[in-house]
Write a protein that holds these residues in place. Structure first.
Motif, PDB file in Angstrom:
ATOM      1  N   SER A  94      -8.445 -15.941  -5.204  1.00  0.00           N
ATOM      2  CA  SER A  94      -7.876 -14.497  -4.428  1.00  0.00           C
ATOM      3  C   SER A  94      -7.000 -15.342  -3.484  1.00  0.00           C
ATOM      4  CB  SER A  94      -9.031 -13.451  -4.285  1.00  0.00           C
ATOM      5  OG  SER A  94      -8.062 -13.010  -2.757  1.00  0.00           O
ATOM      6  N   HIS A 121       0.885  -0.961   0.575  1.00  0.00           N
ATOM      7  CA  HIS A 121      -0.142   0.157   0.229  1.00  0.00           C
ATOM      8  C   HIS A 121       1.101   1.350  -0.338  1.00  0.00           C
ATOM      9  CE1 HIS A 121      -4.141   1.227   1.461  1.00  0.00           C
ATOM     10  NE2 HIS A 121      -2.993   2.369   1.184  1.00  0.00           N
ATOM     11  N   ASN A 153      -5.044 -14.615  -0.504  1.00  0.00           N
ATOM     12  CA  ASN A 153      -5.156 -13.586   0.726  1.00  0.00           C
ATOM     13  C   ASN A 153      -6.422 -14.122   1.281  1.00  0.00           C
ATOM     14  OD1 ASN A 153      -2.446 -13.786   0.582  1.00  0.00           O
ATOM     15  ND2 ASN A 153      -2.291 -12.794  -1.425  1.00  0.00           N
ATOM     16  N   GLN A 206     -10.708   1.340   0.493  1.00  0.00           N
ATOM     17  CA  GLN A 206     -10.257   1.346   2.120  1.00  0.00           C
ATOM     18  C   GLN A 206     -10.843   2.377   3.185  1.00  0.00           C
ATOM     19  OE1 GLN A 206      -6.312   3.121  -0.387  1.00  0.00           O
ATOM     20  NE2 GLN A 206      -6.845   4.599   0.580  1.00  0.00           N
ATOM     21  N   ILE A 218      -8.193   9.889 -13.316  1.00  0.00           N
ATOM     22  CA  ILE A 218      -7.451   9.425 -11.917  1.00  0.00           C
ATOM     23  C   ILE A 218      -8.893   9.447 -10.762  1.00  0.00           C
ATOM     24  CG2 ILE A 218      -5.051   9.509 -10.245  1.00  0.00           C
ATOM     25  CD1 ILE A 218      -3.630   9.391 -13.089  1.00  0.00           C
TER      26      ILE A 218
HETATM   27  N1  FAQ Z   1      -2.382  -4.442  -7.911  1.00  0.00           N
HETATM   28  O1  FAQ Z   1      -4.983 -13.039  -2.746  1.00  0.00           O
HETATM   29  P1  FAQ Z   1      -5.227 -11.445  -3.385  1.00  0.00           P
HETATM   30  C1  FAQ Z   1      -3.744   4.410  -3.941  1.00  0.00           C
HETATM   31  C2  FAQ Z   1      -1.397  -8.777  -5.037  1.00  0.00           C
HETATM   32  S1  FAQ Z   1      -4.749   3.449  -3.582  1.00  0.00           S
HETATM   33  C3  FAQ Z   1      -1.612  -5.154  -7.983  1.00  0.00           C
HETATM   34  O2  FAQ Z   1      -6.816 -10.612  -3.161  1.00  0.00           O
HETATM   35  P2  FAQ Z   1      -5.430  -9.654  -0.598  1.00  0.00           P
HETATM   36  C4  FAQ Z   1      -4.006   5.750  -3.595  1.00  0.00           C
HETATM   37  C5  FAQ Z   1      -1.625  -9.339  -3.787  1.00  0.00           C
HETATM   38  O3  FAQ Z   1      -0.668  -7.946  -3.385  1.00  0.00           O
HETATM   39  C6  FAQ Z   1      -3.457   1.479  -3.766  1.00  0.00           C
HETATM   40  N2  FAQ Z   1      -1.139  -6.223  -6.621  1.00  0.00           N
HETATM   41  O4  FAQ Z   1      -4.492 -10.484  -2.219  1.00  0.00           O
HETATM   42  C7  FAQ Z   1      -3.365   6.466  -4.703  1.00  0.00           C
HETATM   43  C8  FAQ Z   1      -1.005 -10.415  -3.983  1.00  0.00           C
HETATM   44  O5  FAQ Z   1       0.308 -10.185  -3.973  1.00  0.00           O
HETATM   45  P3  FAQ Z   1       1.391 -11.572  -2.537  1.00  0.00           P
HETATM   46  C9  FAQ Z   1      -3.063   0.811  -3.068  1.00  0.00           C
HETATM   47  C10 FAQ Z   1      -2.306  -7.067  -6.782  1.00  0.00           C
HETATM   48  O6  FAQ Z   1      -4.224  -8.430  -0.504  1.00  0.00           O
HETATM   49  C11 FAQ Z   1      -4.457   7.489  -5.821  1.00  0.00           C
HETATM   50  C12 FAQ Z   1      -1.887 -11.238  -5.142  1.00  0.00           C
HETATM   51  O7  FAQ Z   1      -1.898 -10.180  -5.947  1.00  0.00           O
HETATM   52  N3  FAQ Z   1      -4.254   0.126  -2.103  1.00  0.00           N
HETATM   53  O8  FAQ Z   1      -2.250   4.324  -4.026  1.00  0.00           O
HETATM   54  C13 FAQ Z   1      -3.416  -6.234  -7.111  1.00  0.00           C
HETATM   55  O9  FAQ Z   1      -5.422 -10.328  -0.001  1.00  0.00           O
HETATM   56  C14 FAQ Z   1      -4.141   7.779  -6.676  1.00  0.00           C
HETATM   57  C15 FAQ Z   1      -3.379 -12.121  -5.131  1.00  0.00           C
HETATM   58  O10 FAQ Z   1      -4.004 -11.039  -4.057  1.00  0.00           O
HETATM   59  C16 FAQ Z   1      -3.939  -1.102  -1.604  1.00  0.00           C
HETATM   60  O11 FAQ Z   1      -2.279  -1.491  -1.291  1.00  0.00           O
HETATM   61  C17 FAQ Z   1      -2.889  -4.746  -7.878  1.00  0.00           C
HETATM   62  N4  FAQ Z   1      -4.596  -4.119  -8.235  1.00  0.00           N
HETATM   63  O12 FAQ Z   1      -5.947  -8.069  -1.807  1.00  0.00           O
HETATM   64  C18 FAQ Z   1      -2.220   6.661  -5.177  1.00  0.00           C
HETATM   65  C19 FAQ Z   1      -5.014  -1.435  -0.091  1.00  0.00           C
HETATM   66  N5  FAQ Z   1      -4.365  -6.797  -7.462  1.00  0.00           N
HETATM   67  O13 FAQ Z   1       1.878 -10.731  -2.373  1.00  0.00           O
HETATM   68  C20 FAQ Z   1      -2.277   8.110  -5.555  1.00  0.00           C
HETATM   69  C21 FAQ Z   1      -4.670  -2.858   0.232  1.00  0.00           C
HETATM   70  C22 FAQ Z   1      -3.973  -7.806  -6.219  1.00  0.00           C
HETATM   71  O14 FAQ Z   1       0.624 -12.510  -2.643  1.00  0.00           O
HETATM   72  C23 FAQ Z   1      -2.603   8.588  -6.855  1.00  0.00           C
HETATM   73  N6  FAQ Z   1      -4.337  -3.584   0.045  1.00  0.00           N
HETATM   74  N7  FAQ Z   1      -2.609  -7.983  -5.948  1.00  0.00           N
HETATM   75  O15 FAQ Z   1       2.518 -11.972  -3.618  1.00  0.00           O
HETATM   76  C24 FAQ Z   1      -5.674  -4.452  -0.145  1.00  0.00           C
HETATM   77  O16 FAQ Z   1      -7.084  -4.286   0.113  1.00  0.00           O
HETATM   78  C25 FAQ Z   1      -4.697  -5.535  -0.481  1.00  0.00           C
HETATM   79  O17 FAQ Z   1      -3.905  -5.721  -0.875  1.00  0.00           O
HETATM   80  C26 FAQ Z   1      -5.621  -5.906  -2.623  1.00  0.00           C
HETATM   81  C27 FAQ Z   1      -5.307  -7.270  -3.414  1.00  0.00           C
HETATM   82  C28 FAQ Z   1      -6.980  -5.642  -2.510  1.00  0.00           C
HETATM   83  C29 FAQ Z   1      -4.788  -4.951  -3.205  1.00  0.00           C
END
Ligand code: FAQ
Length: 306
Positions: free
Chosen positions: A199, A35, A201, A130, A118
């Motif tokens: 998924s 994140h 995790n 979030q 964006i």
């Molecule tokens: N991109 O089993 P799951 C922002 C990975 S907002 C890349 O479903 P999990 C604001 C995942 O990590 C963006 N990788 O995993 C902003 C896992 O990898 P690993 C950031 C992805 O964790 C706005 C694997 O695939 N927000 O920055 C993605 O249960 C504008 C399997 O997936 C967050 O990080 C993806 N799309 O659910 C800034 C929110 N999707 O390590 C600037 C917090 C999945 O096992 C400008 N994070 N993966 O190999 C979360 O809510 C969760 O970690 C998810 C993924 C929902 C992202």
């Protein structure tokens, strides 16, 4: 004293000094670090437009937004450090490709309309994901999310307001908005992660109350929230299968290209190499600042001890 299981069952917060299973600690480090990296890398697509903003007002807004993302990143690295990891190590893991960041930031921002889209779609999806994390079981992360969500709301609004302005403008401006929506819609849906069935995790993270909803539940919520906003704006969402389903009380929508998500996550997106290279260069160029700060801290530490 309460055990970890009791704290989670009672819906209270796990704090840094509480005992926690190794897997929980690893999952929290993984999610918070990814994140944080996303916030820092996420400065790049919009940051490219700061010097080309069309007015002083737009420039001030965009500068403030990009600075906010930097603040979110630093805030989140601090939350990760409460779990016993070092920010420098996390940065190393990012620039060596051992830790991920959100797929969405590997797409280019091609016009000023992209800045608005964006804000509207990417920050909109970020908020959707979030807000429930404000109730995440790990205390420092949940508390960080409260402040971050407030700022993301401003980001979403500024994007929507920018698009409203452009949609009231010339035909060329309207086309630029539609073109940006066409490019960012599907990648925004992919931000929520793979479908629940793929998924690995989600189940454990839900059991630990780190995640409060599954990837598909949040994706659906985002679609339902965004469709009326698109109507009001006067843009078309590029999905022929998108329609209201009265029986379900939700919108039906098409299937994102999951091969594309896999490709982008594993480094094959349009901008992956460029984003990491820029982050590496910024880190190396900042080495003298870190050295100076360490020398200053060491000197003043010595003076205080004397
Ligand atoms: N991109 O089993 P799951 C922002 C990975 S907002 C890349 O479903 P999990 C604001 C995942 O990590 C963006 N990788 O995993 C902003 C896992 O990898 P690993 C950031 C992805 O964790 C706005 C694997 O695939 N927000 O920055 C993605 O249960 C504008 C399997 O997936 C967050 O990080 C993806 N799309 O659910 C800034 C929110 N999707 O390590 C600037 C917090 C999945 O096992 C400008 N994070 N993966 O190999 C979360 O809510 C969760 O970690 C998810 C993924 C929902 C992202």
């Amino acid at each position: 004293m309460n055990t970890f299981d009791e704290i989670v069952a009672a819906d209270r917060r796990v704090e840094p000094r509480d005992d926690m299973p190794d897997g929980y600690r690893r999952t929290m480090v993984r999610q918070i670090a990814q994140h944080a990296h996303s916030e820092i890398i996420g400065m790049q697509p919009e940051g490219d437009w700061i010097t080309r903003a069309p007015s002083l007002r737009r420039k001030a807004i965009l500068l403030a937004k990009v600075q906010d993302e930097a603040g979110h990143g630093l805030y989140l690295y601090s939350a990760a450090e409460t779990l016993g990891v070092e920010r420098t190590d996390l940065t190393e893991r990012l620039i060596s490709g051992r830790q991920k960041y959100s797929s969405i930031f590997n797409y280019p921002a091609l016009s000023y309309a992209d800045v608005g889209v964006i804000g509207w779609l990417v920050d909109g999806a970020a908020i959707c994901n979030q807000v429930p994390l404000c109730r995440s079981s790990y205390g420092p992360y949940a508390r960080a999310m409260i402040r971050i969500c407030k700022e993301e709301s401003f980001h979403q609004r500024q994007g929507y307001e920018l698009l409203m302005t452009m949609m009231r403008g010339t035909r060329a401006q309207q086309e630029a908005v539609q073109n940006a929506v066409d490019r960012w819609w599907w990648p925004s849906l992919m931000m929520f992660g793979p479908p629940d069935a793929d998924s690995p995790n989600t189940a454990q993270s839900m059991a630990w109350k780190i995640k409060r909803h599954t990837n598909d539940e949040l994706r659906q919520r985002f679609v339902d929230m965004t469709v009326p906003q698109a109507d009001r704006l006067g843009v078309r969402l590029p999905d022929p299968e998108l329609r209201w389903n009265a029986e379900r009380g939700h919108h039906d929508f098409g299937t994102p290209d999951w091969d594309e998500l896999r490709r982008v996550i594993s480094g094959g997106g349009h901008c992956n190499a460029e984003r990491i290279e820029r982050r590496r260069a910024a880190h190396e160029n900042g080495a003298w600042v870190r050295e100076a700060a360490e020398a200053y801290a060491a000197k003043h530490g010595r003076e205080r001890r004397a």
